[in-house]
Design an enzyme around this catalytic site. Structure first.
Site, PDB file in Angstrom:
ATOM      1  N   SER A  31      -2.841   2.714  -5.455  1.00 40.36           N
ATOM      2  CA  SER A  31      -3.603   2.169  -4.331  1.00 40.36           C
ATOM      3  C   SER A  31      -4.925   2.899  -4.109  1.00 40.36           C
ATOM      4  O   SER A  31      -5.892   2.288  -3.656  1.00 40.36           O
ATOM      5  CB  SER A  31      -2.759   2.220  -3.051  1.00 40.36           C
ATOM      6  N   HIS A  55      -4.400   5.267   0.319  1.00 43.85           N
ATOM      7  CA  HIS A  55      -5.120   4.032   0.642  1.00 43.85           C
ATOM      8  C   HIS A  55      -6.437   4.351   1.348  1.00 43.85           C
ATOM      9  O   HIS A  55      -7.506   3.848   0.973  1.00 43.85           O
ATOM     10  CB  HIS A  55      -4.267   3.141   1.550  1.00 43.85           C
TER      11      HIS A  55
END
Length: 316
Positions: free
Chosen positions: A234, A299
């Site tokens: 991610s 993220h």
């Protein structure tokens, strides 16, 4: 004969008559760009060095300045009006309108694009992630929420702040995933956004940006969530997505991708939902686990890398 003073310039009308009388086999697209560049200078002359740069597919500094200043005229219609294109050339045109904000740049990319080298980095990363996931899924007989299996978190690929001495883990965690849903989300974004970006900006810039996002994720977890492990690509995916979205916002008026506002909103909603899901799994796991679940900080770190470094690394 046409330049007795050896200035390196001749008039655009003289050049046009020369091309016509000698039937020179010049690419019509390159000829259009040369004429547009000639119309951009004060005296309306064709430069010999610019002609050489065009024939050798090299963009000169004067050509870049002509584009930047908007001092050029395009005698042909926009690229979208091209007809009779094959499947691959239509895909290249789609990539040009997805990524590039200027019609001249889109045309330049369309006519100068070569199939070699292909966008192999994002394809190789995605394929490796799928293979690793299938191997662990078959070995552990678990395809959803694999991190709840105690053997999964013992993998030498998983990153954990307690294993910082094993330097390869700072990057190899990108090949591991929580489950099928995270792998599917990352693979879809890598192929839909990463491949077009790699086709336009090249393998070196995209691979550097992707790996920078991955590395930023592991470094951020090391100082903000030291008890949690880290899996998934991610960080790299969010670096690519945020860099692309930032480029679209900065060049909003020039972008010609269809439904750009709706697509921007959908992208932000999907990315925010994925972050929310990661936060939920980290602090409120649906099943009892023997240890902390993977961190979500990768993220956020990837998104910051994409906004801060992406606009510098990628071609302007």
């Amino acid at each position: 004969q046409l330049d007795p003073e050896n200035t390196g310039f001749i008039g655009v009308e003289t050049f046009a008559s020369l091309v016509h009388s000698h039937e020179l086999p010049l690419d019509p697209a390159k000829l259009d760009m040369l004429v547009a560049l000639a119309q951009g200078n004060d005296e309306g002359q064709v430069c010999y060095q610019e002609l050489v740069d065009l024939i050798s597919s090299k963009r000169s500094s004067s050509f870049k300045r002509a584009i930047a200043n908007g001092q050029r005229a395009l005698p042909r219609d926009v690229l979208l009006d091209e007809t009779g294109l094959g499947f691959y050339k239509r895909f290249v045109r789609y990539v040009a309108y997805e990524i590039l904000p200027c019609e001249m740049d889109r045309r330049w990319y369309f006519y100068q694009h070569r199939t070699c080298p292909p966008p192999v980095f994002m394809a190789a990363v995605t394929l490796t992630q799928i293979i690793v996931f299938l191997c662990y899924g078959a070995r552990l007989n678990k395809w959803v929420l694999q991190t709840y299996h105690p053997e999964y978190m013992k993998s030498p690929l998983v990153y954990h702040p307690g294993h910082r001495a094993r330097a390869w883990r700072f990057l190899t965690y990108m090949f591991m995933h929580v489950g099928l849903e995270q792998l599917g989300f990352n693979a879809l974004l890598q192929l839909m956004i990463g491949v077009p970006l790699e086709m336009v900006h090249g393998i070196l810039r995209i691979s550097f940006l992707y790996l920078a996002g991955v590395l930023a994720g592991s470094l951020t977890v090391s100082i903000t969530d030291m008890r949690a492990p880290l899996v998934g690509g991610s960080g790299g995916v969010y670096a690519l997505c945020s860099a692309h979205l930032a480029n679209v916002v900065m060049n909003w008026a020039g972008m010609r991708c269809p439904y750009k506002l709706l697509r921007m909103v959908l992208a932000l909603v999907c990315m925010s939902s994925e972050v929310g899901r990661a936060v939920w799994l980290r602090f409120s796991p649906p099943l009892p686990a023997s240890g902390p679940q993977p961190s979500f900080m990768a993220h956020l770190a990837g998104a910051i890398v994409g906004i801060s470094m992406g606009l510098t690394i990628l071609r302007s």
